[in-house]
Design a protein around this motif. Structure first.
Motif, PDB file in Angstrom:
ATOM      1  N   CYS A  44      76.254  48.243   7.250  1.00 57.16           N
ATOM      2  CA  CYS A  44      76.072  48.708   5.893  1.00 57.16           C
ATOM      3  C   CYS A  44      75.509  50.509   6.424  1.00 57.16           C
ATOM      4  O   CYS A  44      76.229  51.142   5.078  1.00 57.16           O
ATOM      5  CB  CYS A  44      74.116  47.941   5.174  1.00 57.16           C
ATOM      6  N   LEU A  45      75.038  50.239   7.758  1.00 62.74           N
ATOM      7  CA  LEU A  45      75.211  51.410   8.330  1.00 62.74           C
ATOM      8  C   LEU A  45      76.516  52.279   8.281  1.00 62.74           C
ATOM      9  O   LEU A  45      76.608  53.537   8.030  1.00 62.74           O
ATOM     10  CB  LEU A  45      74.543  51.469   9.658  1.00 62.74           C
ATOM     11  N   ILE A  46      77.524  51.446   8.520  1.00 63.35           N
ATOM     12  CA  ILE A  46      79.260  53.059   8.052  1.00 63.35           C
ATOM     13  C   ILE A  46      79.163  52.780   6.596  1.00 63.35           C
ATOM     14  O   ILE A  46      79.692  54.193   6.694  1.00 63.35           O
ATOM     15  CB  ILE A  46      80.012  51.804   8.985  1.00 63.35           C
ATOM     16  N   ALA A  47      78.986  52.295   6.200  1.00 60.59           N
ATOM     17  CA  ALA A  47      78.722  52.775   4.325  1.00 60.59           C
ATOM     18  C   ALA A  47      78.202  53.811   4.589  1.00 60.59           C
ATOM     19  O   ALA A  47      78.281  54.121   3.616  1.00 60.59           O
ATOM     20  CB  ALA A  47      78.896  51.714   3.927  1.00 60.59           C
ATOM     21  N   ARG A  48      76.941  53.263   4.454  1.00 57.40           N
ATOM     22  CA  ARG A  48      75.769  54.561   4.458  1.00 57.40           C
ATOM     23  C   ARG A  48      76.294  55.816   4.549  1.00 57.40           C
ATOM     24  O   ARG A  48      76.124  56.670   3.994  1.00 57.40           O
ATOM     25  CB  ARG A  48      74.212  53.863   4.833  1.00 57.40           C
ATOM     26  N   MET A  49      76.551  55.559   6.479  1.00 57.95           N
ATOM     27  CA  MET A  49      77.287  56.707   6.638  1.00 57.95           C
ATOM     28  C   MET A  49      77.884  58.334   5.453  1.00 57.95           C
ATOM     29  O   MET A  49      78.352  59.237   5.886  1.00 57.95           O
ATOM     30  CB  MET A  49      77.438  56.638   8.670  1.00 57.95           C
ATOM     31  N   HIS A  50      78.811  57.075   5.522  1.00 55.41           N
ATOM     32  CA  HIS A  50      80.239  57.972   4.470  1.00 55.41           C
ATOM     33  C   HIS A  50      80.118  59.433   3.466  1.00 55.41           C
ATOM     34  O   HIS A  50      80.429  58.830   2.832  1.00 55.41           O
ATOM     35  CB  HIS A  50      81.453  57.020   4.792  1.00 55.41           C
ATOM     36  N   HIS A  51      78.282  58.216   3.016  1.00 51.83           N
ATOM     37  CA  HIS A  51      78.404  58.224   1.364  1.00 51.83           C
ATOM     38  C   HIS A  51      76.573  59.618   2.124  1.00 51.83           C
ATOM     39  O   HIS A  51      77.004  59.649   0.646  1.00 51.83           O
ATOM     40  CB  HIS A  51      78.441  57.475   0.432  1.00 51.83           C
ATOM     41  N   GLU A  52      76.477  59.244   2.825  1.00 56.62           N
ATOM     42  CA  GLU A  52      75.629  60.428   2.872  1.00 56.62           C
ATOM     43  C   GLU A  52      75.841  61.474   2.931  1.00 56.62           C
ATOM     44  O   GLU A  52      77.289  62.568   3.241  1.00 56.62           O
ATOM     45  CB  GLU A  52      74.900  60.539   4.788  1.00 56.62           C
ATOM     46  N   PRO A  53      75.222  62.769   2.338  1.00 51.65           N
ATOM     47  CA  PRO A  53      75.751  63.716   1.531  1.00 51.65           C
ATOM     48  C   PRO A  53      75.055  64.755   3.306  1.00 51.65           C
ATOM     49  O   PRO A  53      73.836  66.011   3.128  1.00 51.65           O
ATOM     50  CB  PRO A  53      74.878  64.403   0.666  1.00 51.65           C
ATOM     51  N   HIS A  54      75.616  64.397   4.610  1.00 50.15           N
ATOM     52  CA  HIS A  54      74.934  65.290   5.828  1.00 50.15           C
ATOM     53  C   HIS A  54      76.150  65.797   6.647  1.00 50.15           C
ATOM     54  O   HIS A  54      77.230  65.587   6.874  1.00 50.15           O
ATOM     55  CB  HIS A  54      74.322  64.496   6.531  1.00 50.15           C
ATOM     56  N   PRO A  55      75.872  67.389   6.248  1.00 43.00           N
ATOM     57  CA  PRO A  55      77.482  68.323   6.519  1.00 43.00           C
ATOM     58  C   PRO A  55      77.171  68.485   8.131  1.00 43.00           C
ATOM     59  O   PRO A  55      78.909  67.673   8.246  1.00 43.00           O
ATOM     60  CB  PRO A  55      76.468  69.567   6.686  1.00 43.00           C
ATOM     61  N   GLN A  56      76.695  67.620   8.802  1.00 44.21           N
ATOM     62  CA  GLN A  56      76.965  67.833  10.279  1.00 44.21           C
ATOM     63  C   GLN A  56      77.845  66.098  10.574  1.00 44.21           C
ATOM     64  O   GLN A  56      79.280  65.619  11.213  1.00 44.21           O
ATOM     65  CB  GLN A  56      76.132  67.612  11.356  1.00 44.21           C
ATOM     66  N   LEU A  57      77.548  64.530   9.653  1.00 44.95           N
ATOM     67  CA  LEU A  57      78.258  63.928   9.694  1.00 44.95           C
ATOM     68  C   LEU A  57      79.888  64.423   9.389  1.00 44.95           C
ATOM     69  O   LEU A  57      80.585  63.296   9.407  1.00 44.95           O
ATOM     70  CB  LEU A  57      77.368  63.290   8.231  1.00 44.95           C
ATOM     71  N   HIS A  58      79.359  64.957   8.204  1.00 46.96           N
ATOM     72  CA  HIS A  58      81.212  64.831   7.588  1.00 46.96           C
ATOM     73  C   HIS A  58      82.006  66.047   8.160  1.00 46.96           C
ATOM     74  O   HIS A  58      83.028  65.342   7.587  1.00 46.96           O
ATOM     75  CB  HIS A  58      80.834  65.592   5.985  1.00 46.96           C
ATOM     76  N   GLN A  59      80.852  66.082   8.936  1.00 45.65           N
ATOM     77  CA  GLN A  59      81.954  66.981  10.271  1.00 45.65           C
ATOM     78  C   GLN A  59      83.034  65.888  11.539  1.00 45.65           C
ATOM     79  O   GLN A  59      83.351  66.579  11.867  1.00 45.65           O
ATOM     80  CB  GLN A  59      81.025  67.969  10.656  1.00 45.65           C
ATOM     81  N   MET A  60      81.708  65.289  11.715  1.00 47.05           N
ATOM     82  CA  MET A  60      81.907  64.331  12.767  1.00 47.05           C
ATOM     83  C   MET A  60      83.099  63.058  12.585  1.00 47.05           C
ATOM     84  O   MET A  60      83.578  63.205  12.877  1.00 47.05           O
ATOM     85  CB  MET A  60      80.698  63.840  13.009  1.00 47.05           C
ATOM     86  N   LEU A  61      82.388  62.168  11.452  1.00 48.39           N
ATOM     87  CA  LEU A  61      83.469  61.411  11.199  1.00 48.39           C
ATOM     88  C   LEU A  61      84.899  61.466  10.866  1.00 48.39           C
ATOM     89  O   LEU A  61      85.373  60.529  12.015  1.00 48.39           O
ATOM     90  CB  LEU A  61      83.118  60.142   9.689  1.00 48.39           C
TER      91      LEU A  61
END
Lengths: 205, 205
Positions: free
Chosen positions: A111-128
């Motif tokens: 769930c965490l993995i799925a959640r992260m991909h769709h979280e509108p978090h700029p730094q996360l979208h840079q990290m993944l």
DNA sequence: GTCTATACTCCGATAGAC
DNA sequence: GTCTATCGGAGTATAGAC
């Protein structure tokens, strides 16, 4: 060095709460209360709430990507210069994610993995993409050898279709339209079949 | 009754901000500042931040579902008792979502739709199936007529694969692995092909 | 090095004046 | 209908105890 009891307690609590309620909706106070540590511990050990998230993402994705690369190495060695079969390739990519939730039955990792991909978090979208880059490159190369008539653009887009399907079912709990999801292996098998057929569909002229 | 200027200003601002940063990460102060209204207006007109979200969801999904039902009616009438072709059926389901973002080029609706499905919001997860139920029932019935050899369980799961793929690409901005996404119609066409091939894949024995 | 206590700013929500 | 004032709780940063 590395991990104190405080750190692991915080990570355990945060992993569970982020997976359950999402990152922005989870408060540091809730995490530290659950972990039995002081509020400031998060800032001391991880710098910020976001630093804690990044640590969790790495901890979660690194073993999955290691498995993917190891198994792809093995499959390509066994193929002796021939392309790896498409179904096999897809399974190598998807299976480690499904396996990551079998360690213990209440494991909130997927769930965490799925959640992260769709979280509108700029730094996360840079990290993944950064974390996934080595796997993506290897996988795309193997895909092109499987399906030499498809353009790399089409293969990229269809890979996103597959990833979206995977994330969506990982994110669902309990049931789909009243159908129970208790058999993860069966779901994985069907997703492999579905995706392989999708990849093989002729591309536009 | 209905819509005052204040209400629509709040809805416009919230739609844009929720799509951009997600529901939990958007503050009412930010929304009301952007809308040029008082902070308390949200609570007065929508009851709460969550009430505002619910209003947005309905406003967003209702026209999409209306289009789906209308076009399915028409397709089934034209089919004269024969099953509607699978590719046509899939397009009827997907196209209204892609169309909803063509009204104006900065329309944040699709991101909002994708976002909502993956937001870990209990009341939202209760609300979405309720809104989608009439469409799902009609679509599943038509699917079973298209693919009579597939069990309803397999068709349900594969529908979720399709929805996941759609939401995932809607949620992505800019590029996929460096490939530009500017041609939405082409993306839709490929998603229809991909999904149809996936649905048609033989199910497990 | 670790951890605690505390202070600062911003959040959602609401009561009550206008 | 609209606005101000205010409340408890949020994330963050830091000074200082151990």
């Amino acid at each position: 060095m590395a991990s104190s009891n405080t750190q692991t307690a915080v990570l355990d609590a945060a992993r569970e709460l982020f997976a359950e309620k999402g990152y922005p909706a989870t408060s540091l106070r809730e995490i530290t209360r659950k972990a039995g540590v002081n509020l400031a511990a998060v800032n001391y050990h991880f710098g910020s709430k976001e630093g804690l998230l990044k640590e969790l993402v790495r901890e979660c994705l690194d073993p999955i990507n290691e498995k993917r690369l190891t198994r792809l190495d093995q499959a390509e060695a066994e193929a002796n210069g021939q392309p790896v079969e498409l179904e096999h390739l897809i399974r190598i990519f998807l299976e480690p994610v499904f396996e990551s939730m079998e360690c213990d039955e209440a494991n909130p990792m997927p769930c965490l993995i799925a959640r992260m991909h769709h979280e509108p978090h700029p730094q996360l979208h840079q990290m993944l993409p950064e974390i996934l880059a080595p796997v993506v490159i290897r996988f795309m190369t193997a895909l092109q050898r499987c399906l030499p008539d498809h353009s790399v653009e089409v293969l990229s887009v269809r890979s996103q279709f597959m990833v979206g399907a995977m994330l969506h079912v990982l994110d669902m709990h309990e049931t789909i339209n009243g159908v129970r999801l208790d058999d993860r292996e069966q779901m994985l098998q069907d997703l492999v079949r579905y995706s392989a057929a999708g990849y093989r569909a002729p591309q536009m002229s």
